[in-house]
Design a protein around this motif. Structure first.
Motif, PDB file in Angstrom:
ATOM      1  N   ALA A  73       9.118 -14.195 -19.241  1.00 48.85           N
ATOM      2  CA  ALA A  73       7.586 -14.120 -19.329  1.00 48.85           C
ATOM      3  C   ALA A  73       6.786 -14.422 -18.378  1.00 48.85           C
ATOM      4  O   ALA A  73       7.338 -15.370 -17.466  1.00 48.85           O
ATOM      5  N   THR A  74       5.866 -13.928 -17.951  1.00 54.84           N
ATOM      6  CA  THR A  74       4.823 -14.559 -16.573  1.00 54.84           C
ATOM      7  C   THR A  74       3.444 -14.300 -17.548  1.00 54.84           C
ATOM      8  O   THR A  74       3.094 -13.501 -17.819  1.00 54.84           O
ATOM      9  N   TYR A  75       2.835 -15.529 -17.099  1.00 58.35           N
ATOM     10  CA  TYR A  75       1.319 -15.744 -17.322  1.00 58.35           C
ATOM     11  C   TYR A  75       0.644 -15.709 -16.009  1.00 58.35           C
ATOM     12  O   TYR A  75       0.841 -16.321 -15.019  1.00 58.35           O
ATOM     13  N   VAL A  76      -0.352 -14.808 -15.964  1.00 55.37           N
ATOM     14  CA  VAL A  76      -1.557 -14.932 -15.017  1.00 55.37           C
ATOM     15  C   VAL A  76      -2.621 -15.108 -15.558  1.00 55.37           C
ATOM     16  O   VAL A  76      -3.171 -14.376 -16.360  1.00 55.37           O
ATOM     17  N   ASN A  77      -3.622 -15.893 -14.992  1.00 59.39           N
ATOM     18  CA  ASN A  77      -5.110 -16.151 -15.093  1.00 59.39           C
ATOM     19  C   ASN A  77      -5.651 -15.204 -14.262  1.00 59.39           C
ATOM     20  O   ASN A  77      -5.824 -15.651 -13.096  1.00 59.39           O
ATOM     21  N   CYS A  78      -6.407 -14.208 -15.000  1.00 61.20           N
ATOM     22  CA  CYS A  78      -6.858 -13.241 -14.186  1.00 61.20           C
ATOM     23  C   CYS A  78      -8.461 -13.741 -13.678  1.00 61.20           C
ATOM     24  O   CYS A  78      -9.220 -13.096 -12.917  1.00 61.20           O
ATOM     25  N   GLN A  90       0.839 -12.833  -8.199  1.00 58.02           N
ATOM     26  CA  GLN A  90       1.312 -13.754  -9.300  1.00 58.02           C
ATOM     27  C   GLN A  90       2.623 -13.176 -10.150  1.00 58.02           C
ATOM     28  O   GLN A  90       3.422 -13.900 -10.247  1.00 58.02           O
ATOM     29  N   ILE A  91       2.470 -12.046 -10.464  1.00 65.20           N
ATOM     30  CA  ILE A  91       3.542 -11.272 -10.996  1.00 65.20           C
ATOM     31  C   ILE A  91       4.922 -11.376 -10.368  1.00 65.20           C
ATOM     32  O   ILE A  91       6.032 -11.774 -10.904  1.00 65.20           O
ATOM     33  N   LEU A  92       4.738 -10.733  -9.176  1.00 67.07           N
ATOM     34  CA  LEU A  92       6.063 -10.772  -8.373  1.00 67.07           C
ATOM     35  C   LEU A  92       6.610 -12.374  -7.969  1.00 67.07           C
ATOM     36  O   LEU A  92       7.742 -12.500  -7.973  1.00 67.07           O
ATOM     37  N   ASP A  93       5.659 -13.302  -7.832  1.00 66.60           N
ATOM     38  CA  ASP A  93       6.002 -14.631  -7.711  1.00 66.60           C
ATOM     39  C   ASP A  93       6.893 -15.119  -8.911  1.00 66.60           C
ATOM     40  O   ASP A  93       7.875 -15.796  -8.625  1.00 66.60           O
ATOM     41  N   GLY A  94       6.531 -14.885 -10.067  1.00 60.73           N
ATOM     42  CA  GLY A  94       7.266 -14.925 -11.289  1.00 60.73           C
ATOM     43  C   GLY A  94       8.560 -14.342 -11.122  1.00 60.73           C
ATOM     44  O   GLY A  94       9.555 -14.821 -11.575  1.00 60.73           O
ATOM     45  N   HIS A 108      -1.061  -3.097  -0.729  1.00 61.69           N
ATOM     46  CA  HIS A 108      -1.001  -3.014  -2.359  1.00 61.69           C
ATOM     47  C   HIS A 108       0.211  -2.323  -3.055  1.00 61.69           C
ATOM     48  O   HIS A 108       1.193  -2.561  -3.779  1.00 61.69           O
ATOM     49  N   ASP A 109       0.186  -0.984  -2.313  1.00 65.55           N
ATOM     50  CA  ASP A 109       1.458  -0.212  -2.895  1.00 65.55           C
ATOM     51  C   ASP A 109       2.604  -0.750  -2.379  1.00 65.55           C
ATOM     52  O   ASP A 109       3.614  -0.302  -3.502  1.00 65.55           O
ATOM     53  N   GLU A 110       2.878  -1.602  -1.524  1.00 71.07           N
ATOM     54  CA  GLU A 110       4.305  -2.272  -1.464  1.00 71.07           C
ATOM     55  C   GLU A 110       4.422  -3.157  -2.697  1.00 71.07           C
ATOM     56  O   GLU A 110       5.831  -3.330  -2.888  1.00 71.07           O
ATOM     57  N   LEU A 111       3.329  -3.815  -3.017  1.00 71.72           N
ATOM     58  CA  LEU A 111       3.605  -4.831  -4.278  1.00 71.72           C
ATOM     59  C   LEU A 111       3.964  -3.929  -5.572  1.00 71.72           C
ATOM     60  O   LEU A 111       5.013  -4.274  -6.309  1.00 71.72           O
ATOM     61  N   VAL A 112       3.229  -2.652  -5.805  1.00 74.95           N
ATOM     62  CA  VAL A 112       3.566  -2.061  -6.837  1.00 74.95           C
ATOM     63  C   VAL A 112       5.066  -1.298  -6.664  1.00 74.95           C
ATOM     64  O   VAL A 112       5.758  -1.533  -7.628  1.00 74.95           O
ATOM     65  N   ASP A 113       5.477  -1.303  -5.529  1.00 77.64           N
ATOM     66  CA  ASP A 113       6.820  -0.583  -5.133  1.00 77.64           C
ATOM     67  C   ASP A 113       7.878  -1.658  -5.883  1.00 77.64           C
ATOM     68  O   ASP A 113       8.770  -1.210  -6.241  1.00 77.64           O
TER      69      ASP A 113
END
Length: 342
Positions: A73-78, A90-94, A108-113
């Motif tokens: 699980a990953t929690y992100v405070n948006c 934050q998601i990738l950091d998790g 951004h696209d690299e993060l999505v990839d």
């Protein structure tokens, strides 16, 4: 006097949740497919502030992690991570995938990839305060990835839907909705009694005082627990041996002030400008607020977005709205309002 301080903290997730069995069962059913390695529906958890939306979401995901080895699980405070980049980061950091990501230059696209290439255990992503996302396309990014199950937490569905484009609205409307109402005083009393039982020594606080806290909190568990925590902390510092009525009265004021300050500290830069305009010039209508706001910033948000800001601040008791939708005006909440714990 304080047996276990963790129990009195705002973010504490108890082993048993009071008066939310139906919501727990509903959310558990939505997420159950991931325990079998299958995609799960997106869950939207809504309700006023202080009804346990975050607690329930974390409680259910923790129970899943206890039951199934290959679920994380990953929690992100948006509200804190309100941009698309920050949320993805934050998601990738998790996932442990941020070591070579540069905040200024990585597209951004690299993060999505990287999320698309993730092949580890299935993961529940909790997007708390999802209606605070300035670019809600991050929900679309995640929605298309079967290895992630999404829980979107928001105060109101319409505010969340107003942040996303048409390609995602229809999908979100067909998602599983877990709607939570404010607690009744008796329910808040049960929650407080459980916290006092595990967090405090015996006879530190009376049942009558717990009832008064529940009444003062008006359905808001966050405030109720905050009053109890503040009272216990002061009684412990002053070595009184128990929580007196005078301490309880001061604790109600302190807890409200602490929650208000935390909400103020959470405001985005644009929201803070809107808040300050109302603080200095209110009461004002949304159009007047937007006009003043556009004069102060170089990249103003739309009128619709500013209305969302105002609604959010009203929900968190920073502003009050008076009048109908046509002649509504916003002003600062009177911080001197008396508590009801006497």
């Amino acid at each position: 006097m304080i047996r276990d301080a963790r129990v009195l903290r705002a973010g504490f997730v108890p082993r048993e949740v009071e008066h939310r069995d139906q919501e727990v069962n509903h959310l558990s059913t939505v997420l159950e497919p991931i325990t079998n390695g299958e995609p799960a529906e997106t869950a939207i958890v809504t309700g006023p502030s202080g009804v346990g939306k975050t607690c329930i979401s974390q409680f259910v995901t923790e129970r899943l992690r206890e039951e199934v080895l290959d679920v994380e699980a990953t929690y992100v405070n948006c509200w804190r991570n309100y941009t698309r980049f920050r949320t993805l980061y934050q998601i990738l950091d998790g996932l442990g995938e941020t070591i070579d990501i540069h905040r200024q230059s990585t597209p951004h696209d690299e993060l999505v990839d990287r999320l698309q290439q993730y092949d580890g255990p299935r993961r529940v992503v909790i997007l708390d305060e999802a209606d605070q996302l300035e670019d809600a396309s991050v929900i679309y990014d995640l929605h298309s990835l079967p290895q992630f199950a999404i829980i979107c937490i928001a105060n109101q569905e319409q505010e969340l839907f107003s942040r996303v484009d048409d390609r995602l609205v229809s999908r979100l409307r067909s998602s599983e909705h877990v709607r939570m109402d404010s607690y009744h005083d008796e329910q808040l009393y049960d929650i407080l009694q459980a916290r006092a039982k595990w967090g405090l020594d015996q006879d530190v606080i009376t049942n009558d005082q717990l009832y008064r806290i529940a009444d003062a909190a008006a359905g808001d568990a966050r405030l109720a627990i905050g009053i109890l925590r503040s009272a216990a902390s002061k009684a412990d510092r002053e070595n009184t041996g128990r929580i007196t009525d005078d301490i309880l009265l001061d604790a109600a004021t302190d807890a409200r002030a602490q929650i208000k300050q935390k909400s103020l500290d959470s405001l985005t830069p644009h929201q803070r400008i809107v808040y300050d305009i109302v603080r200095e010039h209110g009461p004002l209508g949304p159009s007047d607020i937007h006009d003043r706001y556009t004069e102060e910033v170089d990249d103003p948000r739309t009128k619709r977005t500013v209305r969302t800001y105002l609604s959010k601040m009203a929900q968190y008791n920073l502003l009050k709205a008076e009048g109908t939708s046509r002649d509504r005006e916003y002003s600062l909440v009177d911080s001197t309002t008396a508590s009801a714990t006497q």
